[in-house]
Design a protein around this motif. Sequence first.
Motif, PDB file in Angstrom:
ATOM      1  N   LEU A 113       0.733  -1.154   0.231  1.00  0.00           N
ATOM      2  CA  LEU A 113      -0.056  -0.071   0.021  1.00  0.00           C
ATOM      3  C   LEU A 113       0.940   1.279  -0.070  1.00  0.00           C
ATOM      4  O   LEU A 113       0.508   2.287  -0.733  1.00  0.00           O
ATOM      5  N   GLN A 114       1.939   1.067   0.574  1.00  0.00           N
ATOM      6  CA  GLN A 114       2.960   2.285   0.667  1.00  0.00           C
ATOM      7  C   GLN A 114       3.251   2.583  -0.767  1.00  0.00           C
ATOM      8  O   GLN A 114       3.246   3.788  -1.277  1.00  0.00           O
ATOM      9  N   GLN A 115       3.594   1.656  -1.650  1.00  0.00           N
ATOM     10  CA  GLN A 115       4.007   1.820  -3.110  1.00  0.00           C
ATOM     11  C   GLN A 115       2.843   2.441  -3.816  1.00  0.00           C
ATOM     12  O   GLN A 115       2.906   3.100  -4.654  1.00  0.00           O
ATOM     13  N   PHE A 116       1.627   1.869  -3.646  1.00  0.00           N
ATOM     14  CA  PHE A 116       0.541   2.127  -4.150  1.00  0.00           C
ATOM     15  C   PHE A 116       0.124   3.624  -3.782  1.00  0.00           C
ATOM     16  O   PHE A 116      -0.289   4.449  -4.711  1.00  0.00           O
ATOM     17  N   GLN A 117       0.454   4.264  -2.645  1.00  0.00           N
ATOM     18  CA  GLN A 117       0.227   5.701  -2.216  1.00  0.00           C
ATOM     19  C   GLN A 117       1.043   6.624  -3.099  1.00  0.00           C
ATOM     20  O   GLN A 117       1.003   7.567  -3.274  1.00  0.00           O
ATOM     21  N   ALA A 152      -0.500  -1.068   5.716  1.00  0.00           N
ATOM     22  CA  ALA A 152       0.286  -0.302   4.683  1.00  0.00           C
ATOM     23  C   ALA A 152       1.521  -0.874   4.130  1.00  0.00           C
ATOM     24  O   ALA A 152       2.051  -0.931   2.961  1.00  0.00           O
ATOM     25  N   THR A 153       2.044  -2.290   5.063  1.00  0.00           N
ATOM     26  CA  THR A 153       3.307  -3.209   4.367  1.00  0.00           C
ATOM     27  C   THR A 153       2.819  -4.462   3.819  1.00  0.00           C
ATOM     28  O   THR A 153       3.693  -5.151   3.609  1.00  0.00           O
ATOM     29  N   ASP A 154       1.451  -4.807   3.754  1.00  0.00           N
ATOM     30  CA  ASP A 154       1.085  -5.941   3.314  1.00  0.00           C
ATOM     31  C   ASP A 154       1.574  -5.909   1.640  1.00  0.00           C
ATOM     32  O   ASP A 154       1.413  -5.070   0.930  1.00  0.00           O
TER      33      ASP A 154
END
Length: 489
Positions: A433-437, A457-459
């Motif tokens: 999710l961090q990369q998605f953001q 967030a780290t999944d």
Amino acid sequence: MKRLGICAVLLLTQVALSCVRNPATGKKQFSLVSESQEIQLGQQGAEEARQSIGLYDDAKVQAYVAQLGKKLLVHAQRPNLPWSFQVVDDPSVNAFALPGGPVFVTRGILTYMNSEAELAGVMGHEIGHITARHSANQLSKAEIAQVGLGVGSIFVPQVAQLGGAGLQLLFLKYGRDAETQADELGFGYMLQAGYDPRQMGDMFVTLQRVGEAAGGGLPEWLSTHPDPGNRLQKTEQRVAALNRDLSGLAVDRDTYLAMVDGMVFGEDPRQGFFRGQTFYHPSLKLKLEFPPGWKTQNTPQSVAGMSEKQDALVGMSAAGKLSPEQAAQKFFQQEGVRQAAGASQGDVNGLPAVTSYFEAQTQQGAIAGIVSFVSYGGATWQLVGYTSAQALQGYDSTFRHFITSFGPVTDKSVLDVQPARVKLVKLTESMTLQQFQQRHPSTIPIEQLAIINGVKATDSIPAGTTLKQVVGGPGPAVSSGSGASGAAR
């Protein structure tokens, strides 16, 4: 001597109670409310909810929720009640049931769920409260009398809610036994309707995360539905007790996400918002300044404020197409309202207006204040400030400043403000999710983004997964006030 049954004792003592059979459990129990009264109270409460909160203006979303409700009802008791399922225009994470059939979910909770099965868990639970008559059983004679009074005010519609007196039926808190029973009933309804009941557990996880993100406070749904223990654990126990393969049951994630695509997320500034103590309404192109430190509330009927001591109120509401003179005349024709000084015709910031002091007798005693009717934008607006008769002198200048702060808005940043909305993005490759953001920035914090997507967030999220992104919005300086969102329209 043969012992009399408790219902017979009540009959002999002429206590106005009745013994009825609970449709959900089959057991007899006391009730202060007949089914016809239950329906009447629920219909009244539903109308007040629609008026005070407002319905979400999206036919697709309304139809989706109504259809899901009907699907669950096939397996519920009390099918002959006048059931209804509607979405209210409120950003809070909430759902509520009223006696006799009305069920409401907020647009806020819809944006936090991630499958039709999760929503079925929420709605099945609310249906369970109605089939088991939980709200009806909680109402005391005094509460019935109070509900009959409604929540309106002749001065500022819905302003009674600021004092905690409004829409009592919406905020009845259920006991532990009622919550457990509603969970059990909802679990059964969604299972019989073909939904994977494990999704009810996911729903509880999301609600708990919402509460933790709020600093330990409960989301609205859990504040009126107190946790009877570990609900996730109890749901898992019910699933285990089924001892069957659930893989073929419906989750309907993609269908559900398509429904929430484009929905308003969070507060809707188009319906009015506050920057500090100044209220702006972009659609109506007006502004109004509230006294510093006062608690404010914006609803479909009015925008209002209550003093820190809770002894004075100010508010604005629409007076329709009447002229200021006609609106003032209608105001003083109300029973118990008396003009305290001659009405003065003049202007408020160059707008035609009629202003007058008034006195009135209410159930709480004598009140006094100032009312002004101002013509603007093709309508007349009622601006009022009032307090107890003996306190008027101390609030006079505050009320006058409030009234004279009313005026047009020309600031383009206010007039063009838009709400944040949900946007769907289908991943073309695996990512966190961090990369998605980073690739698809949202206008909400990543912690909140994780909650609304039901992930961490780290999944590592596999390719092909559809995620919610939140785009647009007015920014963090905007709020709709401390009460329910809505518009003074």
